[in-house]
Write a protein that holds these residues in place. Sequence first.
Motif, short mmCIF file in Angstrom:
data_model
loop_
_atom_site.label_atom_id
_atom_site.label_comp_id
_atom_site.label_asym_id
_atom_site.label_seq_id
_atom_site.Cartn_x
_atom_site.Cartn_y
_atom_site.Cartn_z
N SER A 223 6.35 -5.67 1.21
CA SER A 223 5.66 -5.07 2.36
C SER A 223 5.73 -3.56 2.30
CB SER A 223 6.28 -5.58 3.65
OG SER A 223 7.65 -5.22 3.70
N THR A 224 6.85 -3.01 1.84
CA THR A 224 6.96 -1.55 1.71
C THR A 224 6.02 -1.03 0.65
OG1 THR A 224 9.28 -1.72 2.34
CG2 THR A 224 8.58 0.34 1.32
N ALA A 225 5.95 -1.74 -0.48
CA ALA A 225 5.04 -1.31 -1.54
C ALA A 225 3.59 -1.41 -1.08
CB ALA A 225 5.26 -2.17 -2.78
N THR A 226 3.27 -2.47 -0.32
CA THR A 226 1.90 -2.60 0.21
C THR A 226 1.57 -1.48 1.17
OG1 THR A 226 2.10 -5.00 -0.01
CG2 THR A 226 0.33 -4.16 1.40
N PHE A 227 2.54 -1.09 2.04
CA PHE A 227 2.31 -0.01 2.98
C PHE A 227 2.09 1.32 2.26
CE2 PHE A 227 3.86 3.40 5.74
CZ PHE A 227 3.07 3.19 6.87
N LYS A 228 2.87 1.57 1.19
CA LYS A 228 2.71 2.83 0.46
C LYS A 228 1.39 2.86 -0.30
CE LYS A 228 7.63 3.82 -0.15
NZ LYS A 228 8.73 4.02 -1.13
N ALA A 229 0.94 1.71 -0.75
CA ALA A 229 -0.30 1.67 -1.52
C ALA A 229 -1.54 1.66 -0.64
CB ALA A 229 -0.31 0.45 -2.44
N ALA A 230 -1.38 1.44 0.65
CA ALA A 230 -2.53 1.34 1.53
C ALA A 230 -3.12 2.72 1.79
CB ALA A 230 -2.11 0.69 2.85
N ASP A 231 -4.37 2.73 2.25
CA ASP A 231 -5.03 3.99 2.57
C ASP A 231 -4.52 4.52 3.90
OD1 ASP A 231 -7.52 3.01 4.67
OD2 ASP A 231 -6.53 1.51 3.42
N PRO A 232 -4.79 5.79 4.25
CA PRO A 232 -4.26 6.38 5.50
C PRO A 232 -4.69 5.63 6.75
CG PRO A 232 -5.04 8.09 4.02
CD PRO A 232 -5.43 6.79 3.39
N VAL A 233 -5.92 5.11 6.77
CA VAL A 233 -6.38 4.38 7.96
C VAL A 233 -5.56 3.12 8.18
CG1 VAL A 233 -8.34 3.22 9.03
CG2 VAL A 233 -8.70 5.31 7.68
N THR A 234 -5.28 2.40 7.09
CA THR A 234 -4.46 1.19 7.21
C THR A 234 -3.04 1.53 7.63
OG1 THR A 234 -5.79 0.19 5.45
CG2 THR A 234 -3.70 -0.87 5.99
N ARG A 235 -2.51 2.63 7.11
CA ARG A 235 -1.17 3.05 7.53
C ARG A 235 -1.14 3.38 9.01
NH1 ARG A 235 0.98 7.21 2.83
NH2 ARG A 235 0.79 5.79 1.04
N LEU A 236 -2.17 4.08 9.47
CA LEU A 236 -2.22 4.45 10.89
C LEU A 236 -2.30 3.21 11.76
CD1 LEU A 236 -2.38 6.63 13.04
CD2 LEU A 236 -4.86 6.70 12.71
N ARG A 237 -3.10 2.23 11.35
CA ARG A 237 -3.20 1.00 12.12
C ARG A 237 -1.88 0.24 12.13
NH1 ARG A 237 -9.09 -1.31 9.98
NH2 ARG A 237 -10.39 0.27 11.07
N ALA A 238 -1.21 0.21 11.01
CA ALA A 238 0.09 -0.46 10.95
C ALA A 238 1.12 0.25 11.83
CB ALA A 238 0.58 -0.52 9.50
N PHE A 239 1.06 1.58 11.81
CA PHE A 239 1.99 2.34 12.65
C PHE A 239 1.71 2.10 14.13
CE2 PHE A 239 2.95 6.30 14.97
CZ PHE A 239 4.33 6.34 14.76
N ARG A 240 0.42 2.09 14.50
CA ARG A 240 0.07 1.83 15.90
C ARG A 240 0.49 0.42 16.32
NH1 ARG A 240 -6.11 3.14 16.80
NH2 ARG A 240 -5.53 2.22 18.81
N ALA A 241 0.33 -0.54 15.42
CA ALA A 241 0.74 -1.90 15.74
C ALA A 241 2.25 -1.98 15.94
CB ALA A 241 0.30 -2.86 14.64
N ARG A 242 2.99 -1.25 15.11
CA ARG A 242 4.44 -1.24 15.25
C ARG A 242 4.87 -0.60 16.56
NH1 ARG A 242 9.00 -3.91 14.16
NH2 ARG A 242 10.80 -2.52 14.04
N VAL A 243 4.24 0.53 16.91
CA VAL A 243 4.56 1.20 18.17
C VAL A 243 4.21 0.31 19.36
CG1 VAL A 243 3.99 3.18 19.63
CG2 VAL A 243 4.37 3.51 17.18
N ARG A 244 3.04 -0.34 19.29
CA ARG A 244 2.64 -1.23 20.37
C ARG A 244 3.61 -2.39 20.52
NH1 ARG A 244 -2.19 -2.48 18.68
NH2 ARG A 244 -3.15 -0.63 19.60
N TYR A 245 4.08 -2.90 19.40
CA TYR A 245 5.06 -4.00 19.45
C TYR A 245 6.36 -3.55 20.12
CZ TYR A 245 8.85 -6.98 17.78
OH TYR A 245 9.96 -7.77 17.70
N LEU A 246 6.82 -2.34 19.77
CA LEU A 246 8.05 -1.84 20.37
C LEU A 246 7.89 -1.57 21.86
CD1 LEU A 246 9.27 0.62 17.57
CD2 LEU A 246 10.19 -1.64 18.12
N LEU A 247 6.71 -1.03 22.25
CA LEU A 247 6.49 -0.73 23.66
C LEU A 247 6.31 -1.98 24.50
CD1 LEU A 247 4.12 2.37 23.47
CD2 LEU A 247 6.57 2.34 23.96
#
Length: 457
Positions: A22-46
């Motif tokens: 999953s870490t390798a997939t996140f690093k290989a993803a494009d910036p838009v996918t990273r941003l979406r993953a980060f937003r999903a993580r923040v939304r999950y925590l909130l």
Amino acid sequence: MAGQGTAGPERSSSKFQVISASTATFKAADPVTRLRAFRARVRYLLDRPLTPYYLILGSVLLLLVLGLGMVFSSSQILAKRWDLPMTFFFRKQLIAVLLGLGLMVVFARTPLKLMRAMVYPVLFGVLGALVLVAIPGIGTNVGGNQNWLDLGSFQIQPSEFAKLALVFWASDLLARKQRTRTLDQWKHLLVPLVPGTLLLVLLIMIGGDMGTTMILVAMLFGLLWLVGAPLRLFAATLGIAVVACTALIITVPHRLDRLACIGVTKSDPNVNCYQALHGLYAFAAGGPFGSGLGAGVEKWGQLPEAHTDFIFAALGEELGLVGTLSVLGLFAALGYAGIRVAGSTKDPFVRYAAGAATTWIMAQAMVNLGSALGLLPIAGVPLPLFSYGGSAMLSAMSAVGVLLCFARSSPGAKAALAARPLRLKRWANSRFGSVLTRVLPRRTTARQAAKPKRRER
């Protein structure tokens, strides 16, 4: 036994492979996918049920620590000028913070039934104290306002606790009216809510405390908004409040002078805007990172009330833009958590009380910050949980305790708190936890063995 011995390493290695993939997939993803993953993580925590509880507790504790540091830094010169110990104001504020933490814990652990039983004792106690303040010879005049009761070794400001009384009384009143389904009638919506609030405002205005009056009015409108008052009724009540506040400002000369200081950037011999100007000078001198904690120069006499009304300006000078944005972020986190608590419950009393308490703290913070920045007239209200002031600290910490109680009482939070022992048990059965549970008892046994044994009689 052999199967059990191989299951642990296989499971841990497979988990490590999943995390690595999953870490390798996140690093290989494009910036838009990273941003979406980060937003999903923040939304999950909130969205976690205990997030509001931790946000309230964490932001409040950080505000208390930072506020104590700023009170100590900004009050040293004033204490020296009055021939007092340099830590005089800091020690009094520290005592208020410790007492406030005690009140916070008490309210956070108070059952909802007991809290609703405290409504009228708190209300009548505050009304009685406000009546005593208005009696000549009993109330104490401080800074031109008669809002204090002198109790010998300390003074108390009952108007600060009027906010807490309004939170309890108005929330219980509206919750009972909602249970009887009478809130859709404007008479039941406004009576006795508005007359009761006006009674508190009248007793406070006898002492001349315009700032606290503004906070109570803001709490009243917050409650009307939460109830879902019709727009016409809301607008009419707002118009009456604006007319009344305008009349109170015009009839008192010094309030009219403060209104003329909004947006001032240079001195004018016709208008006395000394406080507002030096507040802006303090912000300008701070820059991005400030001059350093304790190194401010405006507190040496140019900036009045540097440890109370203008502590945010002193913060801007000594800790700069970074410090001011940090404080704003903490208040934003506290406000977000309070809104989450009010919006995630089905209990009307909890919803109204959480909304009123959040409105109180946020409105008072906005009035203080707006005054320091020159965007609002100087109202003389402290920055909650931050400025010097014992009564303001005790009342605000009581409100925080109420919010913590509500954050713990939601069904999701109760389930998360009940699952804590299970998570601790899983941690204890893990590899690291099992090592600690094996080592700690041995150390305890060794210590007990080293102690001399008592002879049996």
